[in-house]
Design an enzyme around this catalytic site. Structure first.
Site, PDB file in Angstrom:
ATOM      1  N   TYR A  14      -3.528   4.547 -14.133  1.00 26.03           N
ATOM      2  CA  TYR A  14      -4.113   4.291 -12.817  1.00 26.03           C
ATOM      3  C   TYR A  14      -5.631   4.454 -12.793  1.00 26.03           C
ATOM      4  CZ  TYR A  14       0.722   4.519 -11.295  1.00 26.03           C
ATOM      5  OH  TYR A  14       2.066   4.300 -11.151  1.00 26.03           O
ATOM      6  N   HIS A  19      -6.868   1.550  -6.057  1.00 21.62           N
ATOM      7  CA  HIS A  19      -6.330   2.661  -5.264  1.00 21.62           C
ATOM      8  C   HIS A  19      -6.983   3.995  -5.643  1.00 21.62           C
ATOM      9  CE1 HIS A  19      -3.508   3.160  -2.117  1.00 21.62           C
ATOM     10  NE2 HIS A  19      -2.453   3.550  -2.794  1.00 21.62           N
ATOM     11  N   TYR A  64       1.189  11.926  -6.463  1.00 18.92           N
ATOM     12  CA  TYR A  64       0.876  10.522  -6.250  1.00 18.92           C
ATOM     13  C   TYR A  64       0.254  10.387  -4.872  1.00 18.92           C
ATOM     14  CZ  TYR A  64       3.010   9.313 -10.619  1.00 18.92           C
ATOM     15  OH  TYR A  64       3.270   9.218 -11.954  1.00 18.92           O
ATOM     16  N   ASN A  66       0.893   9.004  -2.081  1.00 13.71           N
ATOM     17  CA  ASN A  66       1.672   9.185  -0.858  1.00 13.71           C
ATOM     18  C   ASN A  66       2.009  10.635  -0.561  1.00 13.71           C
ATOM     19  OD1 ASN A  66       1.546   6.435  -0.961  1.00 13.71           O
ATOM     20  ND2 ASN A  66       3.733   6.101  -1.163  1.00 13.71           N
ATOM     21  N   ASN A 112      -1.028   5.488   3.170  1.00 19.71           N
ATOM     22  CA  ASN A 112      -0.035   6.552   3.003  1.00 19.71           C
ATOM     23  C   ASN A 112      -0.624   7.877   2.540  1.00 19.71           C
ATOM     24  OD1 ASN A 112       2.170   5.044   3.911  1.00 19.71           O
ATOM     25  ND2 ASN A 112       2.418   4.094   1.904  1.00 19.71           N
TER      26      ASN A 112
END
Length: 189
Positions: A14, A19, A64, A66, A112
């Site tokens: 990631y 994000h 993560y 969220n 989120n």
């Protein structure tokens, strides 16, 4: 003590994705002040540093996206940081790359990570910097888009955005009125 939180997803795959722009800003801040984000507690990586004479808690949740609130709330409680001294950095699909939007409070707006923070903090009354990443074109799903790495051309723009965001963060740390910071840094870079 001020608290700066960058939102993102954990793991090598990631890194440098859209994000993870919040992580990218905190990483650049850590690098520019020759710090190390290497302490871990309550599902979060953190560092405590003196930046321009002010004590600052820097956090990257090791959950993560969220579940970001699961890491941030316990660290804020442990270090006795109020939401008044919190600034959260995160991506925003609804703005083009190169645009910043600073806000003193507000809803999750479909994000989120922010939803998790609001849920765990019990309030939406915290400052944030939304960093535009744009929307997918064609048939690309949003989830696939936000988990893609920036293109080389986008990284040129995002590098400037990261530097501009750091200036806004430094102004927050220095205790400037947030309304003034908003007036100076809201908009396109």
């Amino acid at each position: 003590m001020k608290c700066i939180v960058g939102l993102g997803n954990i793991g090598k795959k990631y890194e440098l994705t859209r994000h993870n722009i919040g992580f990218m800003v905190v990483d650049r801040l850590v690098e520019s002040y020759n710090l190390e984000l290497n302490q871990q507690k309550f599902k979060g990586l953190y560092a405590i540093a003196m930046i321009n004479g002010e004590k600052v808690l820097l956090i990257e949740p090791m959950t993560y996206m969220n579940s970001s609130g699961e890491a941030v709330r316990p660290l804020m409680d442990y270090f006795n940081v109020s939401t008044e001294d919190l600034l959260v950095l995160y991506d925003d699909l609804d703005m083009p790359p190169g645009r910043l939007r600073l806000r003193q409070k507000g809803s999750a707006g479909g994000h989120n990570g922010i939803r998790s923070l609001i849920q765990h903090l019990g309030t939406d009354q915290f400052k944030r910097i939304r960093i535009g990443i744009g929307r997918p074109t064609g048939h690309l799903k949003v989830v696939d888009f936000v988990l893609q790495k920036f293109t080389p051309d986008e990284m040129i723009v995002m590098d400037k955005v990261i530097n501009q965001t750091i200036k806004a963060v430094e102004a927050f740390i220095a205790g400037e009125r947030f309304e003034n910071i908003m007036n100076q840094y809201n908009g396109d870079v």
